[in-house]
Every structure is written in C-alpha cells, then in structure tokens.
Design a protein around this motif. Structure first.
Motif, PDB file in Angstrom:
ATOM      1  N   ARG A  67      -9.965   6.735  -2.402  1.00 35.74           N
ATOM      2  CA  ARG A  67      -9.661   8.445  -1.817  1.00 35.74           C
ATOM      3  C   ARG A  67     -11.342   8.939  -1.280  1.00 35.74           C
ATOM      4  O   ARG A  67     -12.233   8.571  -1.819  1.00 35.74           O
ATOM      5  CB  ARG A  67      -9.579   9.405  -3.041  1.00 35.74           C
ATOM      6  CG  ARG A  67     -10.437   9.976  -3.870  1.00 35.74           C
ATOM      7  CD  ARG A  67      -9.987  10.995  -4.891  1.00 35.74           C
ATOM      8  NE  ARG A  67     -11.138  11.619  -5.207  1.00 35.74           N
ATOM      9  CZ  ARG A  67     -11.661  12.688  -4.596  1.00 35.74           C
ATOM     10  NH1 ARG A  67     -11.095  13.470  -3.882  1.00 35.74           N
ATOM     11  NH2 ARG A  67     -12.490  13.167  -5.418  1.00 35.74           N
ATOM     12  N   ASP A  71      -4.010   2.613   7.158  1.00 34.11           N
ATOM     13  CA  ASP A  71      -2.644   3.060   6.654  1.00 34.11           C
ATOM     14  C   ASP A  71      -2.846   4.210   7.647  1.00 34.11           C
ATOM     15  O   ASP A  71      -1.442   5.212   7.533  1.00 34.11           O
ATOM     16  CB  ASP A  71      -2.357   3.140   5.360  1.00 34.11           C
ATOM     17  CG  ASP A  71      -1.286   1.808   5.286  1.00 34.11           C
ATOM     18  OD1 ASP A  71      -1.699   0.735   5.998  1.00 34.11           O
ATOM     19  OD2 ASP A  71      -0.961   1.970   3.772  1.00 34.11           O
ATOM     20  N   GLN A 107      -6.175  14.004   5.202  1.00 36.66           N
ATOM     21  CA  GLN A 107      -5.877  13.404   4.065  1.00 36.66           C
ATOM     22  C   GLN A 107      -6.727  13.794   2.540  1.00 36.66           C
ATOM     23  O   GLN A 107      -5.672  13.524   2.041  1.00 36.66           O
ATOM     24  CB  GLN A 107      -5.801  11.477   4.167  1.00 36.66           C
ATOM     25  CG  GLN A 107      -5.288  10.509   3.309  1.00 36.66           C
ATOM     26  CD  GLN A 107      -3.580  10.813   3.227  1.00 36.66           C
ATOM     27  OE1 GLN A 107      -2.641  10.715   3.601  1.00 36.66           O
ATOM     28  NE2 GLN A 107      -2.530  11.001   1.861  1.00 36.66           N
ATOM     29  N   TYR A 113      -6.990   1.540   3.407  1.00 37.80           N
ATOM     30  CA  TYR A 113      -6.944   3.277   3.521  1.00 37.80           C
ATOM     31  C   TYR A 113      -6.667   3.714   5.019  1.00 37.80           C
ATOM     32  O   TYR A 113      -5.905   4.467   5.539  1.00 37.80           O
ATOM     33  CB  TYR A 113      -8.051   3.588   2.979  1.00 37.80           C
ATOM     34  CG  TYR A 113      -7.981   5.076   2.737  1.00 37.80           C
ATOM     35  CD1 TYR A 113      -6.928   5.965   1.460  1.00 37.80           C
ATOM     36  CD2 TYR A 113      -8.878   6.302   3.513  1.00 37.80           C
ATOM     37  CE1 TYR A 113      -6.592   7.378   1.518  1.00 37.80           C
ATOM     38  CE2 TYR A 113      -8.708   7.414   3.580  1.00 37.80           C
ATOM     39  CZ  TYR A 113      -8.339   7.616   2.444  1.00 37.80           C
ATOM     40  OH  TYR A 113      -8.279   9.146   3.039  1.00 37.80           O
ATOM     41  N   HIS A 154      -5.251   5.921  -1.520  1.00 35.48           N
ATOM     42  CA  HIS A 154      -4.284   5.648  -1.592  1.00 35.48           C
ATOM     43  C   HIS A 154      -4.282   4.072  -2.535  1.00 35.48           C
ATOM     44  O   HIS A 154      -5.092   4.126  -3.130  1.00 35.48           O
ATOM     45  CB  HIS A 154      -4.795   4.591  -0.096  1.00 35.48           C
ATOM     46  CG  HIS A 154      -4.525   3.578   0.728  1.00 35.48           C
ATOM     47  ND1 HIS A 154      -4.912   2.607   0.534  1.00 35.48           N
ATOM     48  CD2 HIS A 154      -3.876   3.751   1.568  1.00 35.48           C
ATOM     49  CE1 HIS A 154      -4.296   1.595   1.090  1.00 35.48           C
ATOM     50  NE2 HIS A 154      -3.351   2.498   1.886  1.00 35.48           N
ATOM     51  N   THR A 196       0.435  -0.944   0.208  1.00 42.66           N
ATOM     52  CA  THR A 196      -0.661   0.058  -0.066  1.00 42.66           C
ATOM     53  C   THR A 196       1.284   0.553  -0.088  1.00 42.66           C
ATOM     54  O   THR A 196       1.714   0.951   0.774  1.00 42.66           O
ATOM     55  CB  THR A 196      -0.809  -0.108   1.236  1.00 42.66           C
ATOM     56  OG1 THR A 196      -0.258   0.268   2.640  1.00 42.66           O
ATOM     57  CG2 THR A 196      -2.190  -1.023   1.811  1.00 42.66           C
ATOM     58  N   SER A 197       0.267   2.557  -0.329  1.00 43.95           N
ATOM     59  CA  SER A 197       0.478   4.022  -0.362  1.00 43.95           C
ATOM     60  C   SER A 197      -0.123   4.855  -0.557  1.00 43.95           C
ATOM     61  O   SER A 197      -1.324   4.700  -1.117  1.00 43.95           O
ATOM     62  CB  SER A 197       2.212   4.107  -1.780  1.00 43.95           C
ATOM     63  OG  SER A 197       1.336   3.635  -2.780  1.00 43.95           O
ATOM     64  N   PHE A 198       0.524   6.005  -0.742  1.00 43.75           N
ATOM     65  CA  PHE A 198      -0.627   7.433  -0.564  1.00 43.75           C
ATOM     66  C   PHE A 198       0.606   7.701  -1.593  1.00 43.75           C
ATOM     67  O   PHE A 198       1.781   7.987  -1.386  1.00 43.75           O
ATOM     68  CB  PHE A 198      -1.016   8.606   0.818  1.00 43.75           C
ATOM     69  CG  PHE A 198      -1.596   7.702   2.216  1.00 43.75           C
ATOM     70  CD1 PHE A 198      -2.688   7.631   1.696  1.00 43.75           C
ATOM     71  CD2 PHE A 198      -0.956   6.658   2.945  1.00 43.75           C
ATOM     72  CE1 PHE A 198      -3.973   7.234   2.892  1.00 43.75           C
ATOM     73  CE2 PHE A 198      -1.674   6.205   3.992  1.00 43.75           C
ATOM     74  CZ  PHE A 198      -2.876   6.534   3.449  1.00 43.75           C
TER      75      PHE A 198
END
Length: 168
Positions: free
Chosen positions: A95, A55, A149, A52, A19, A11-13
């Motif tokens: 998102r 995290d 976020q 999401y 996300h 996972t990453s943003f």
C-alpha cells in the motif's frame, strides 16, 4: 510427502486499497536449510511493488521511454519477525502510505497465505529520477493513480492540492 495447499500466483486489490500478490518460495530463494535468505525479501517486495503499479496501469518501462523518469529505492527499513520456508505460499501486501513531491512511501507486509500477521514488514521510500539521476516530481498521471488507490476504502476525499497538481 506433506499435503501443502498450492495457491497460484495472482494479484488483487483489497477493499482497504492494499494490493496483494501471491507468490511461492522456491529453492533459489532459500539457504541450505530451506529458509528464505534475508536479502530475498527485498526481491519479494520489489515484485509486489511492480505488480501493484502494473495493476494500476502504470508501466515503468513506458514511463522511462516516454517521460524519461525512473523509480528507484532510496531507503528501505525491514522488520524480520518469522522466516518463510521452501514451498510456502506467500502474500505480499502493498500500500502507498504517502505521496510526496519527488517520492512516495510504500508499506509492505509479506506473510503466509491464509495466516494472520506478517513474517516480514518492509517500508520503502521510492524516488522519482530523470535520465541524469536527478530527482523530479512524480508524474501527474502516476500521482493521480496512486492517490486514487490510496483513497480506496476510506471516507476521505483527495486533498485540494493533490487534485490541482494532478490537473483535475
């Protein structure tokens, strides 16, 4: 045997505040022809939303235990464009589109890793309920983390009402 690139699930943003969860299409996700069964896109979307939140430091089980609130899908709209197939590496982009009083809107796109465009788009309303199944306000700690976020990658400042509601 084909030379498919196998990308690990991570996972990453993004800089824009979305996300991304990487996932793989397994045999259990497909029909007899190796195409992802339509209802399984909801499972991919659920995994994307859950990761999401995780995290962001939001534990749904902890919210249920400590605050007595749960998140439920109230509504989902799905736009199917192209199918995913067995062994495809997917990216589930998530998102938050809008945070309301007792719910929030989530926009998700499921696409092939490394490809432009999406295969499936899911827009969901996630409601916050108490232990009796009644709507309650999204907890301030969740509202604050989601709002922070959501603002990532923009030049916008949080609305005063949002800051006051979150207790800042």
């Amino acid at each position: 045997m084909s030379e498919r690139k196998l990308t690990p699930a991570v996972t990453s943003f993004t800089a824009e505040g979305s996300h991304v969860l990487r996932a793989r299409v397994y045999y259990e996700d497909t029909d007899a022809g190796g195409v992802v069964y339509h209802a399984n896109y909801l499972r991919f979307a659920e995994r994307g939303r859950t990761e999401y939140l995780r995290d962001l430091g939001i534990s749904q089980s902890e919210l249920s235990e400590t605050d007595g609130v749960v998140f439920v899908v109230r509504r989902s709209e799905i736009d199917f464009r192209l199918p995913a197939r067995l062994d495809d590496a997917l990216e589930i982009s998530t998102r938050i589109a809008e945070i309301k009083g007792a719910s929030f809107e989530v926009e998700q796109e499921i696409g092939k890793a490394g490809a432009d465009g999406y295969l499936v788009r899911v827009v969901s309303t996630i409601a916050c309920l108490d232990g009796r199944g009644r709507p309650v306000r999204v907890p301030n700690v969740v509202r604050e983390k989601l709002g922070r976020q959501t603002m990532a990658g923009t030049n916008q400042e949080p609305l005063k009402a949002d800051v006051q509601e979150s207790g800042e």
